[in-house]
Write a protein that holds these residues in place. Structure first.
Motif, PDB file in Angstrom:
ATOM      1  N   TRP B  34       0.855  -1.188   0.000  1.00  0.00           N
ATOM      2  CA  TRP B  34       0.000   0.000   0.000  1.00  0.00           C
ATOM      3  C   TRP B  34       0.890   1.237   0.000  1.00  0.00           C
ATOM      4  CZ3 TRP B  34      -4.931   0.579  -1.057  1.00  0.00           C
ATOM      5  CH2 TRP B  34      -5.828  -0.481  -0.836  1.00  0.00           C
ATOM      6  N   TYR B  35       0.596   2.133  -0.953  1.00  0.00           N
ATOM      7  CA  TYR B  35       1.307   3.388  -1.056  1.00  0.00           C
ATOM      8  C   TYR B  35       0.316   4.550  -0.879  1.00  0.00           C
ATOM      9  CZ  TYR B  35       5.197   0.930  -3.377  1.00  0.00           C
ATOM     10  OH  TYR B  35       6.244   0.099  -3.687  1.00  0.00           O
ATOM     11  N   GLN B  36       0.835   5.635  -0.351  1.00  0.00           N
ATOM     12  CA  GLN B  36       0.106   6.901  -0.332  1.00  0.00           C
ATOM     13  C   GLN B  36       0.824   7.857  -1.272  1.00  0.00           C
ATOM     14  OE1 GLN B  36       0.822   9.841   2.838  1.00  0.00           O
ATOM     15  NE2 GLN B  36      -1.350   9.666   3.380  1.00  0.00           N
ATOM     16  N   GLN B  37       0.061   8.488  -2.155  1.00  0.00           N
ATOM     17  CA  GLN B  37       0.672   9.452  -3.064  1.00  0.00           C
ATOM     18  C   GLN B  37      -0.113  10.757  -3.018  1.00  0.00           C
ATOM     19  OE1 GLN B  37       0.790   8.523  -7.308  1.00  0.00           O
ATOM     20  NE2 GLN B  37       2.721   9.627  -7.514  1.00  0.00           N
ATOM     21  N   ALA B  42       6.120  11.561  -4.903  1.00  0.00           N
ATOM     22  CA  ALA B  42       6.336  10.150  -5.205  1.00  0.00           C
ATOM     23  C   ALA B  42       5.407   9.280  -4.365  1.00  0.00           C
ATOM     24  CB  ALA B  42       7.791   9.782  -4.903  1.00  0.00           C
ATOM     25  N   PRO B  43       5.097   8.081  -4.835  1.00  0.00           N
ATOM     26  CA  PRO B  43       4.378   7.145  -3.967  1.00  0.00           C
ATOM     27  C   PRO B  43       5.209   6.853  -2.727  1.00  0.00           C
ATOM     28  CG  PRO B  43       4.392   6.371  -6.233  1.00  0.00           C
ATOM     29  CD  PRO B  43       5.347   7.518  -6.163  1.00  0.00           C
ATOM     30  N   LYS B  44       4.550   6.864  -1.573  1.00  0.00           N
ATOM     31  CA  LYS B  44       5.231   6.620  -0.302  1.00  0.00           C
ATOM     32  C   LYS B  44       4.707   5.313   0.264  1.00  0.00           C
ATOM     33  CE  LYS B  44       5.982   8.658   4.282  1.00  0.00           C
ATOM     34  NZ  LYS B  44       5.423   7.513   5.024  1.00  0.00           N
ATOM     35  N   LEU B  45       5.600   4.364   0.494  1.00  0.00           N
ATOM     36  CA  LEU B  45       5.207   3.055   0.996  1.00  0.00           C
ATOM     37  C   LEU B  45       4.711   3.172   2.431  1.00  0.00           C
ATOM     38  CD1 LEU B  45       5.105  -0.004   0.378  1.00  0.00           C
ATOM     39  CD2 LEU B  45       7.408  -0.153   1.351  1.00  0.00           C
ATOM     40  N   LEU B  90      -2.513   3.849  -3.517  1.00  0.00           N
ATOM     41  CA  LEU B  90      -2.191   2.874  -4.557  1.00  0.00           C
ATOM     42  C   LEU B  90      -1.866   1.525  -3.938  1.00  0.00           C
ATOM     43  CD1 LEU B  90       0.205   5.171  -6.586  1.00  0.00           C
ATOM     44  CD2 LEU B  90      -1.999   4.342  -7.410  1.00  0.00           C
ATOM     45  N   CYS B  91      -2.446   0.498  -4.517  1.00  0.00           N
ATOM     46  CA  CYS B  91      -2.119  -0.873  -4.140  1.00  0.00           C
ATOM     47  C   CYS B  91      -1.251  -1.457  -5.245  1.00  0.00           C
ATOM     48  CB  CYS B  91      -3.401  -1.680  -3.979  1.00  0.00           C
ATOM     49  SG  CYS B  91      -3.180  -3.445  -3.718  1.00  0.00           S
ATOM     50  N   ALA B  92      -0.270  -2.230  -4.873  1.00  0.00           N
ATOM     51  CA  ALA B  92       0.584  -2.882  -5.873  1.00  0.00           C
ATOM     52  C   ALA B  92       0.873  -4.304  -5.429  1.00  0.00           C
ATOM     53  CB  ALA B  92       1.886  -2.114  -6.067  1.00  0.00           C
ATOM     54  N   THR B  93       1.190  -5.153  -6.383  1.00  0.00           N
ATOM     55  CA  THR B  93       1.543  -6.533  -6.072  1.00  0.00           C
ATOM     56  C   THR B  93       2.815  -6.914  -6.800  1.00  0.00           C
ATOM     57  OG1 THR B  93       0.395  -7.636  -7.914  1.00  0.00           O
ATOM     58  CG2 THR B  93      -0.940  -7.062  -6.002  1.00  0.00           C
ATOM     59  N   SER B  94       3.501  -7.897  -6.275  1.00  0.00           N
ATOM     60  CA  SER B  94       4.673  -8.429  -6.973  1.00  0.00           C
ATOM     61  C   SER B  94       4.902  -9.866  -6.535  1.00  0.00           C
ATOM     62  CB  SER B  94       5.925  -7.593  -6.697  1.00  0.00           C
ATOM     63  OG  SER B  94       6.417  -7.834  -5.394  1.00  0.00           O
ATOM     64  N   ARG B  95       5.682 -10.567  -7.345  1.00  0.00           N
ATOM     65  CA  ARG B  95       6.094 -11.913  -6.962  1.00  0.00           C
ATOM     66  C   ARG B  95       7.557 -11.813  -6.587  1.00  0.00           C
ATOM     67  NH1 ARG B  95       4.409 -16.709  -7.020  1.00  0.00           N
ATOM     68  NH2 ARG B  95       2.547 -16.240  -8.219  1.00  0.00           N
TER      69      ARG B  95
END
Lengths: 112, 115
Positions: B34-37, B42-45, B90-95
């Motif tokens: 989860w990021y705050q922008q 910039a997106p902040k984790l 912003l939500c993001a995903t990764s492997r």
């Protein structure tokens, strides 16, 4: 520690070239580059891994200098669609989760 | 198509009224962020989950909480939103595996307005 990007903003004419730099004070495992258009989510461009090769995405390429902890994004023969804000994301490799700390962004405007 | 979905896209809440933002993914990625922008930043984790392991950033306010009930879903709870919490989330995903941090795929974001 947030990586530092330079320049902060660039204005180009279509067809011109630009370079965006990203510097970190910490040792990095990888650098990720994203482009974000106004009101949209960031879109992945490429990843540069420690010890890896220079990468390319269409007419955009990037390099990673491990000694300097610096990555550069090269935009060649810019197109109108290249306009947006470019962020580098630094992965220090700690925790193995791939978390990124983003630079402050470089705004690129390409004019006809 | 495999993707990251965020709901709602726009959320208006009142000062101090709890709000929950949701994120779902069909990518089967093991990491969710989860990021705050805020505008022109910039997106902040804020935090992230590696499978079920929760990782909070040191400077994330206690007002922000998160839940990940299963691989596909992740929620961001803001317990008492202040005016300063108005932002794009912003939500993001990764492997991620080993030391290889994978490509992060972002959802479209939720724009939060606090009145």
């Amino acid at each position: 520690q947030q990586p530092v990007q330079s320049p902060q903003a660039v204005i180009l004419r279509e067809g011109e070239d630009a370079v965006i730099n990203c510097s970190s004070s910490k040792a990095l495992y990888s650098v990720h580059w994203y482009r974000q258009k106004h009101g949209e989510a960031p879109v992945f461009l490429m990843i540069l891994l420690k010890g890896g090769e220079q990468m390319r995405h269409e007419k955009i390429s990037a390099s990673f200098n491990e000694k300097k902890q610096q990555s550069s994004l090269y935009l060649t023969a810019s197109q109108l669609s290249y306009s947006g804000t470019y962020f580098c994301g630094a992965d220090s490799g700690s925790g193995n989760t791939g978390k990124l700390i983003f630079g402050q962004g470089t705004t690129l405007q390409v004019k006809p | 198509d495999a993707m990251v979905i965020q709901n709602p896209r726009y959320q208006v809440t009142q000062f101090g009224k709890p709000v929950t933002l949701s994120c779902s993914q069909t990518l089967n990625h093991n990491v969710m962020y989860w990021y705050q922008q805020k505008s022109s930043q910039a997106p902040k984790l804020l935090f992230h989950y590696y499978d079920k392991d929760f990782n909070n950033e040191a400077d994330t306010p206690d007002n922000f909480q998160s839940r990940r009930p299963n691989t596909s879903f992740c929620f961001l709870d803001i317990r008492s939103p202040g005016l300063g919490d108005a932002a794009m989330y912003l939500c993001a995903t990764s492997r991620a595996s080993g030391r290889a941090g994978g490509t992060q795929y972002f959802g479209p974001g939720t724009r939060l307005t606090v009145l």
